[in-house]
Design a protein around this motif. Structure first.
Motif, PDB file in Angstrom:
ATOM      1  N   PRO A  62       0.260  -1.143  -0.099  1.00  0.00           N
ATOM      2  CA  PRO A  62       0.226   0.110  -0.362  1.00  0.00           C
ATOM      3  C   PRO A  62       0.771   1.352   0.202  1.00  0.00           C
ATOM      4  N   GLY A  63       0.308   2.490  -0.176  1.00  0.00           N
ATOM      5  CA  GLY A  63       0.853   3.749  -0.965  1.00  0.00           C
ATOM      6  C   GLY A  63       0.559   4.524   0.626  1.00  0.00           C
ATOM      7  N   VAL A  64       1.425   5.121   0.389  1.00  0.00           N
ATOM      8  CA  VAL A  64       1.487   6.418   1.885  1.00  0.00           C
ATOM      9  C   VAL A  64       0.061   6.655   1.870  1.00  0.00           C
ATOM     10  N   GLN A  65      -0.584   7.447   0.639  1.00  0.00           N
ATOM     11  CA  GLN A  65      -1.959   7.822   1.294  1.00  0.00           C
ATOM     12  C   GLN A  65      -2.796   6.427   1.315  1.00  0.00           C
ATOM     13  N   ASP A  66      -2.658   5.229   0.578  1.00  0.00           N
ATOM     14  CA  ASP A  66      -3.072   4.191   1.422  1.00  0.00           C
ATOM     15  C   ASP A  66      -3.357   4.194   3.069  1.00  0.00           C
ATOM     16  N   LEU A  67      -1.934   4.022   3.601  1.00  0.00           N
ATOM     17  CA  LEU A  67      -1.940   4.042   4.441  1.00  0.00           C
ATOM     18  C   LEU A  67      -2.132   5.412   5.264  1.00  0.00           C
ATOM     19  N   ARG A  68      -2.570   6.485   4.966  1.00  0.00           N
ATOM     20  CA  ARG A  68      -2.957   7.063   5.878  1.00  0.00           C
ATOM     21  C   ARG A  68      -4.254   6.916   6.277  1.00  0.00           C
ATOM     22  N   ARG A  69      -4.879   6.701   5.113  1.00  0.00           N
ATOM     23  CA  ARG A  69      -6.513   6.703   5.040  1.00  0.00           C
ATOM     24  C   ARG A  69      -6.926   5.339   6.016  1.00  0.00           C
ATOM     25  N   CYS A  70      -6.078   4.055   5.907  1.00  0.00           N
ATOM     26  CA  CYS A  70      -6.576   2.615   7.366  1.00  0.00           C
ATOM     27  C   CYS A  70      -6.368   3.280   8.631  1.00  0.00           C
ATOM     28  N   ALA A  71      -4.676   4.220   8.642  1.00  0.00           N
ATOM     29  CA  ALA A  71      -5.412   4.804  10.080  1.00  0.00           C
ATOM     30  C   ALA A  71      -6.388   5.223  10.535  1.00  0.00           C
ATOM     31  N   GLU A  72      -6.828   6.367   9.604  1.00  0.00           N
ATOM     32  CA  GLU A  72      -7.958   6.876   9.495  1.00  0.00           C
ATOM     33  C   GLU A  72      -8.768   6.076  10.036  1.00  0.00           C
ATOM     34  N   MET A  73      -9.413   5.075   8.865  1.00  0.00           N
ATOM     35  CA  MET A  73     -10.844   4.497   9.584  1.00  0.00           C
ATOM     36  C   MET A  73     -10.361   3.451  10.527  1.00  0.00           C
TER      37      MET A  73
END
Length: 189
Positions: A62-73
């Motif tokens: 996963p890219g950084v943007q997806d990792l951030r979205r996972c953390a937010e979720m």
């Protein structure tokens, strides 16, 4: 749609070349159902409609943007979040997400290990819910005790005592439990 008494696993298909199969796990667990979505956008929509017990996302790298979205979720959902990534990406992903509450595991793995992990995460969630329920019950008891003290000490009605605690909590931007504890300390000296 969630069925009563069932644990829902929201499986988010990411960019995995070899998708994890949870149907065998769900078939062996009578209290588990799996709902599959195709990505994080669809997962966010699903979270608005239901409250899964566990969110599992599989993405090779996963890219950084997806990792951030996972953390937010993970922060916004009441579910436990498990991210499955390729072994080569594991260390970097884990370092990025270690403080966000997202569980990270290397994929592929033995089916028995995945089964044990999922069972343990479901038990963890159940334990967290029980702790939260106990905490809420303790908070209610403290608030009731504080209302009783306000009624006895200041001659308030129960409604007035309740409104006073709510207003004090809003004015001070604290939880009602904190106001109740202050009242209890003040009048029980």
């Amino acid at each position: 749609m969630e069925q009563a008494g069932k644990n829902t696993i929201l499986l988010v298909r990411g960019t995995a070349a070899e998708p994890v199969g949870l149907s065998a796990f769900a078939a062996a667990q009578p209290d588990v159902q799996v709902q599959t979505v195709s990505g994080l956008d669809e997962a966010r929509t699903a979270l608005g409609r239901q409250h899964p017990t566990l969110i599992v996302m599989q993405s090779d790298e996963p890219g950084v943007q997806d990792l951030r979205r996972c953390a937010e979720m993970a922060a916004g959902a009441e579910a436990v979040f498990l991210l499955l990534v390729r072994q080569e990406a594991y260390s970097a992903v884990w370092r990025f997400l270690q403080k966000s509450g997202v569980c990270v595991m290397a994929w592929p793995m033995e089916p028995a290990i995945l089964t044990q992990t999922l069972r343990n995460l479901l038990l963890l969630k159940k334990s967290m819910q029980a702790d939260q329920l106990r905490s809420q019950l303790q908070d209610l008891k403290r608030i009731q005790k504080a209302k009783g003290l306000l009624m006895r000490q200041l001659g308030m009605t129960e409604q007035d005592a309740h409104r006073w605690i709510e207003k004090a909590a809003m004015d001070r931007c604290v939880k009602k439990r904190e106001i109740a504890e202050t009242i209890i300390r003040m009048y029980e000296l």
